[in-house]
Design a protein around this motif. Structure first.
Motif, mmCIF file in Angstrom:
data_model
loop_
_atom_site.group_PDB
_atom_site.id
_atom_site.type_symbol
_atom_site.label_atom_id
_atom_site.label_comp_id
_atom_site.label_asym_id
_atom_site.label_seq_id
_atom_site.Cartn_x
_atom_site.Cartn_y
_atom_site.Cartn_z
ATOM 1 N N GLY A 45 0.829 -1.209 0.207
ATOM 2 C CA GLY A 45 0.033 -0.142 0.189
ATOM 3 C C GLY A 45 0.715 1.182 0.151
ATOM 4 O O GLY A 45 0.280 2.428 0.332
ATOM 5 N N LYS A 46 2.033 1.248 -0.462
ATOM 6 C CA LYS A 46 2.771 2.274 -0.333
ATOM 7 C C LYS A 46 2.909 3.088 -1.585
ATOM 8 O O LYS A 46 3.329 4.260 -1.798
ATOM 9 N N ARG A 47 2.517 2.437 -2.729
ATOM 10 C CA ARG A 47 2.415 2.965 -4.039
ATOM 11 C C ARG A 47 0.880 2.783 -4.578
ATOM 12 O O ARG A 47 0.426 1.688 -4.565
ATOM 13 N N THR A 48 0.483 3.719 -5.151
ATOM 14 C CA THR A 48 -0.940 3.444 -6.013
ATOM 15 C C THR A 48 -0.454 3.042 -7.313
ATOM 16 O O THR A 48 0.334 3.437 -7.960
ATOM 17 N N ILE A 49 -1.345 2.078 -7.762
ATOM 18 C CA ILE A 49 -1.452 1.576 -9.162
ATOM 19 C C ILE A 49 -1.894 2.540 -10.276
ATOM 20 O O ILE A 49 -3.055 3.125 -9.991
ATOM 21 N N SER A 50 -1.112 2.940 -11.068
ATOM 22 C CA SER A 50 -1.435 3.826 -11.879
ATOM 23 C C SER A 50 -2.188 3.168 -13.162
ATOM 24 O O SER A 50 -2.297 1.822 -13.205
ATOM 25 N N ASP A 51 -2.821 4.159 -14.043
ATOM 26 C CA ASP A 51 -3.909 3.521 -14.743
ATOM 27 C C ASP A 51 -3.202 2.658 -16.072
ATOM 28 O O ASP A 51 -3.635 1.711 -16.335
ATOM 29 N N ARG A 52 -2.015 2.926 -16.260
ATOM 30 C CA ARG A 52 -1.213 2.301 -17.122
ATOM 31 C C ARG A 52 -0.719 0.945 -16.820
ATOM 32 O O ARG A 52 -0.935 -0.119 -17.565
ATOM 33 N N TYR A 53 -0.259 0.759 -15.436
ATOM 34 C CA TYR A 53 -0.137 -0.535 -14.932
ATOM 35 C C TYR A 53 -1.279 -1.420 -14.540
ATOM 36 O O TYR A 53 -1.351 -2.643 -14.971
ATOM 37 N N ALA A 54 -2.271 -0.730 -14.358
ATOM 38 C CA ALA A 54 -3.697 -1.229 -13.861
ATOM 39 C C ALA A 54 -4.292 -1.991 -15.152
ATOM 40 O O ALA A 54 -4.631 -3.276 -15.030
ATOM 41 N N THR A 55 -3.947 -1.513 -16.241
ATOM 42 C CA THR A 55 -4.549 -2.306 -17.728
ATOM 43 C C THR A 55 -3.437 -3.349 -17.776
ATOM 44 O O THR A 55 -4.361 -4.584 -18.075
ATOM 45 N N ILE A 56 -2.267 -3.392 -17.683
ATOM 46 C CA ILE A 56 -1.471 -4.415 -17.774
ATOM 47 C C ILE A 56 -1.915 -5.455 -16.678
ATOM 48 O O ILE A 56 -2.098 -6.624 -17.084
ATOM 49 N N GLN A 69 -5.113 -7.866 -17.090
ATOM 50 C CA GLN A 69 -4.969 -8.687 -18.151
ATOM 51 C C GLN A 69 -4.245 -9.915 -17.427
ATOM 52 O O GLN A 69 -4.473 -11.039 -17.883
ATOM 53 N N ILE A 70 -3.030 -9.815 -16.739
ATOM 54 C CA ILE A 70 -2.307 -10.737 -16.366
ATOM 55 C C ILE A 70 -2.852 -11.455 -15.430
ATOM 56 O O ILE A 70 -2.748 -12.832 -15.196
ATOM 57 N N LEU A 71 -3.407 -10.809 -14.518
ATOM 58 C CA LEU A 71 -4.124 -11.559 -13.101
ATOM 59 C C LEU A 71 -5.475 -12.074 -13.414
ATOM 60 O O LEU A 71 -6.108 -12.697 -12.567
ATOM 61 N N GLY A 72 -6.175 -11.283 -14.561
ATOM 62 C CA GLY A 72 -7.755 -11.901 -14.885
ATOM 63 C C GLY A 72 -8.426 -11.227 -13.606
ATOM 64 O O GLY A 72 -9.409 -11.915 -13.199
ATOM 65 N N VAL A 73 -8.410 -9.927 -13.297
ATOM 66 C CA VAL A 73 -9.462 -9.217 -12.219
ATOM 67 C C VAL A 73 -9.865 -8.121 -12.645
ATOM 68 O O VAL A 73 -9.309 -7.551 -13.725
ATOM 69 N N THR A 74 -10.910 -7.510 -12.054
ATOM 70 C CA THR A 74 -11.683 -6.241 -12.349
ATOM 71 C C THR A 74 -10.750 -5.286 -11.661
ATOM 72 O O THR A 74 -9.797 -5.412 -10.986
ATOM 73 N N ASP A 75 -10.883 -4.055 -12.041
ATOM 74 C CA ASP A 75 -10.417 -2.923 -11.635
ATOM 75 C C ASP A 75 -10.754 -2.782 -10.198
ATOM 76 O O ASP A 75 -9.686 -2.374 -9.346
ATOM 77 N N ALA A 76 -11.957 -2.981 -9.731
ATOM 78 C CA ALA A 76 -12.230 -2.761 -8.461
ATOM 79 C C ALA A 76 -11.454 -3.817 -7.404
ATOM 80 O O ALA A 76 -10.869 -3.519 -6.320
ATOM 81 N N LEU A 107 -8.585 -5.204 -8.396
ATOM 82 C CA LEU A 107 -7.019 -4.849 -8.273
ATOM 83 C C LEU A 107 -6.984 -3.854 -7.440
ATOM 84 O O LEU A 107 -5.777 -3.821 -6.635
ATOM 85 N N ARG A 108 -7.754 -2.825 -7.007
ATOM 86 C CA ARG A 108 -7.410 -1.635 -6.164
ATOM 87 C C ARG A 108 -8.163 -1.743 -4.974
ATOM 88 O O ARG A 108 -8.012 -0.784 -3.975
ATOM 89 N N GLY A 109 -8.773 -2.976 -4.498
ATOM 90 C CA GLY A 109 -9.436 -3.175 -3.416
ATOM 91 C C GLY A 109 -8.594 -3.230 -2.168
ATOM 92 O O GLY A 109 -9.254 -3.200 -1.044
ATOM 93 N N GLY A 110 -7.271 -3.191 -2.109
ATOM 94 C CA GLY A 110 -6.614 -3.263 -0.816
ATOM 95 C C GLY A 110 -5.393 -3.656 -1.203
ATOM 96 O O GLY A 110 -4.557 -3.945 -2.218
ATOM 97 N N PRO A 111 -4.456 -3.585 0.084
ATOM 98 C CA PRO A 111 -2.785 -4.003 -0.154
ATOM 99 C C PRO A 111 -2.533 -5.233 -0.923
ATOM 100 O O PRO A 111 -1.534 -5.216 -1.509
ATOM 101 N N LEU A 112 -3.206 -6.175 -0.653
ATOM 102 C CA LEU A 112 -3.000 -7.621 -0.963
ATOM 103 C C LEU A 112 -3.725 -7.668 -2.249
ATOM 104 O O LEU A 112 -3.650 -8.890 -3.094
ATOM 105 N N ALA A 113 -4.391 -6.929 -2.761
ATOM 106 C CA ALA A 113 -5.366 -7.114 -4.064
ATOM 107 C C ALA A 113 -4.428 -7.679 -5.394
ATOM 108 O O ALA A 113 -5.059 -8.325 -6.272
ATOM 109 N N VAL A 114 -3.276 -7.273 -5.560
ATOM 110 C CA VAL A 114 -2.394 -7.594 -6.660
ATOM 111 C C VAL A 114 -1.864 -8.712 -6.292
ATOM 112 O O VAL A 114 -0.939 -9.375 -7.600
ATOM 113 N N ALA A 115 -1.878 -9.535 -5.433
ATOM 114 C CA ALA A 115 -1.036 -10.735 -5.145
ATOM 115 C C ALA A 115 -1.833 -11.709 -6.108
ATOM 116 O O ALA A 115 -3.041 -11.716 -6.573
#
Length: 335
Positions: free
Chosen positions: A9-20, A23-30, A32-40
């Motif tokens: 949670g030290k850095r916010t995911i930018s829109d550019r990286y969020a798009t990538i 697609q890699i993780l197969g998750v929605t934007d919500a 992906l941005r839902g919490g510190p462990l959302a991108v695991a």
């Protein structure tokens, strides 16, 4: 480095990286941005949580469903006496609990009773939303009610939700489309429903026809409602607890419809209904005074109309009804 900072949670995911990452993780934007462990990366542990929720939903007993229904009944009673505005938080939590129980129920034998409870609660929540002026929320609640009724294989609940949803269309200025929807509800019900519900559907059709400037269809529907209503003073439909309708209620409804048509007979029907109205139905009383004001306006009896509008305004203030206050303002402008 970025991944570690995203996870902590030290850095916010930018829109550019969020798009990538989506697609890699197969998750929605919500997600992906839902919490510190959302991108695991997704882990098999998620199945444990899923099974836990399925087991929890599967353990919903008949007593639990009855508790849900009792809560709906309590909210219904509070609504008709106090109005909808004070109940939004309780209603939202109640619907969320029911929907969660249904979403994780697997077998039809477990889903049907929960779905039936959700259908009844959702139509109540939708009508409260109409009364509060939240028409989009009302529409979504009716869609939920219809899905739940289909899941429960309950044509009475489906027809009721469809017909009430027609009022949203009417409030939005599309009464003709509302007439089509309520007639579709009647076809959906067929001969499967109770006589009281059929009378309610005919009365709803009559009201919408009045708004759509279809007087002949309106009167035919009123006659059908009178023919269908069971005799006696009992007003609660044992097969559909959200329906309150007997001869006295229908007389008030008929008076309302006749007032919309500008018929002189409206006043007689409405004063008869006023004598027998249940005092605990505060919002219904406000509506009845509005109907009388409208009927007197048609007869250019402005003093009587003003008297009923004052009473309607007092009752509408008690329930916080946005819908009724809007109607009162429109009628007041005609004085």
């Amino acid at each position: 480095m970025y991944v570690s900072e995203w996870e902590n949670g030290k850095r916010t995911i930018s829109d550019r990286y969020a798009t990538i990452l989506r697609q890699i993780l197969g998750v929605t934007d919500a997600e992906l941005r839902g919490g510190p462990l959302a991108v695991a990366l997704p882990m098999a542990d998620g199945y444990d949580d899923l099974l836990s929720r399925i087991d929890s939903a599967g353990s919903v007993s008949e007593d639990m469903v009855e508790s849900f229904n009792c809560q709906t009944e309590l909210l219904r009673t509070m609504d008709r006496q106090m109005g909808a505005s004070r109940l939004i938080d309780q209603m939202t939590g109640h619907l969320a609990a029911l929907e969660d129980a249904l979403n994780f129920s697997v077998l039809p034998s477990a889903r049907r009773p929960v779905a039936l409870a959700l259908a009844g609660a959702s139509t109540l929540a939708a009508w409260q939303a109409i009364d509060s002026g939240a028409v989009e929320r009302a529409w979504r609640h009716y869609e939920l009610a219809k899905r739940a009724a289909r899941d429960a294989e309950a044509p009475m609940y489906l027809a009721h939700a469809m017909a009430e949803q027609a009022y949203v269309l009417c409030e939005a200025g599309r009464p003709s489309l509302g007439v089509e929807l309520v007639r579709d509800a009647q076809r959906t019900l067929g001969q499967a429903g109770s006589p009281r519900l059929r009378a309610w559907l005919y009365a709803a059709e009559a009201e919408l026809c009045a708004h759509a400037d279809m007087p002949d269809d309106c009167r035919r529907a009123l006659d059908a409602a009178v023919r269908s209503i069971p005799p006696g003073s009992e007003d609660r439909d044992p097969d559909m607890l959200s329906i309150f309708l007997n001869g006295a209620h229908l007389a008030r409804w008929r008076g309302n419809v006749l007032a919309l048509l500008g018929d002189d007979d409206a006043v007689t029907s409405l004063y008869g209904a006023l004598e027998v109205v249940d005092p605990t139905f505060v919002r219904a009383q406000a509506g009845l005074h509005c109907d009388l004001a409208q009927a007197h306006l048609v007869r250019t009896e402005y003093e009587d109309a003003n008297t009923h509008l004052r009473q309607a305004r007092l009752l509408a203030s008690r329930t916080g009804s946005v819908r009724q206050r809007r109607r009162i303002d429109l009628l007041s402008a005609r004085l």
